[in-house]
Design an enzyme around this catalytic site. Sequence first.
Site, PDB file in Angstrom:
ATOM      1  N   GLY A  49       0.765  -1.124  -0.052  1.00  0.00           N
ATOM      2  CA  GLY A  49       0.113  -0.180  -0.187  1.00  0.00           C
ATOM      3  C   GLY A  49       0.759   1.266  -0.150  1.00  0.00           C
ATOM      4  O   GLY A  49       0.701   2.181  -0.548  1.00  0.00           O
ATOM      5  N   CYS A  50       2.029   1.218   0.689  1.00  0.00           N
ATOM      6  CA  CYS A  50       2.793   2.340   0.705  1.00  0.00           C
ATOM      7  C   CYS A  50       3.485   2.674  -0.233  1.00  0.00           C
ATOM      8  O   CYS A  50       3.752   3.701  -0.726  1.00  0.00           O
ATOM      9  CB  CYS A  50       3.546   2.454   1.972  1.00  0.00           C
ATOM     10  SG  CYS A  50       2.896   2.201   3.722  1.00  0.00           S
ATOM     11  N   THR A  51       4.005   1.572  -1.140  1.00  0.00           N
ATOM     12  CA  THR A  51       4.502   1.767  -2.371  1.00  0.00           C
ATOM     13  C   THR A  51       3.595   2.311  -3.371  1.00  0.00           C
ATOM     14  O   THR A  51       3.880   3.002  -4.201  1.00  0.00           O
ATOM     15  CB  THR A  51       5.194   0.244  -2.713  1.00  0.00           C
ATOM     16  OG1 THR A  51       6.081  -0.091  -1.660  1.00  0.00           O
ATOM     17  CG2 THR A  51       5.782   0.435  -4.201  1.00  0.00           C
TER      18      THR A  51
END
Length: 163
Positions: A49-51
Amino acid sequence: MTDPTTTPAAGEPFPEFSLPDAHGQMHTLSSLRGRYVVLYAYPKDDTPGCTKEACDFRDNALLRSHGAAILGLSADDAASHADFAEKFSLPFPLLVDDSASYLKTIGAYGEKNSYGKVTQGIKRQTFLIDPDGRLVKAWLAVKVDGHADAVAEAIDKDRARRD
């Protein structure tokens, strides 16, 4: 803002920060006066998700055209940020808040509920700060898909309001 660990309301000054990036360069909110600032808090470098969120901010042409300063913020260390930024060619600073003290100040660290499991940690949140250092809008429960577009649209709306 009465509680120092609460997100400011729209129109209020956003709390100042002085935080290092992956290369030890210090960044402050006051040094970005005159530009919109997108400060996004994210849980962990190089996770799915952060990527996706970082790459969406990286690739958003409208944010670039607005000249917005984009800053990622997490409790990961400088080496982790450097690896993450290099791996995904992130052109914006990733700020280190290893004690999570600033994350707590802005309300982006605390109790999270994920599929019924309650933990303490970084909440995926985004803060849009205007050229005068005031909060335009806060997204306190970010869904990654379409989020960068929503931030760019909020800049459009705020610019139209100012004109």
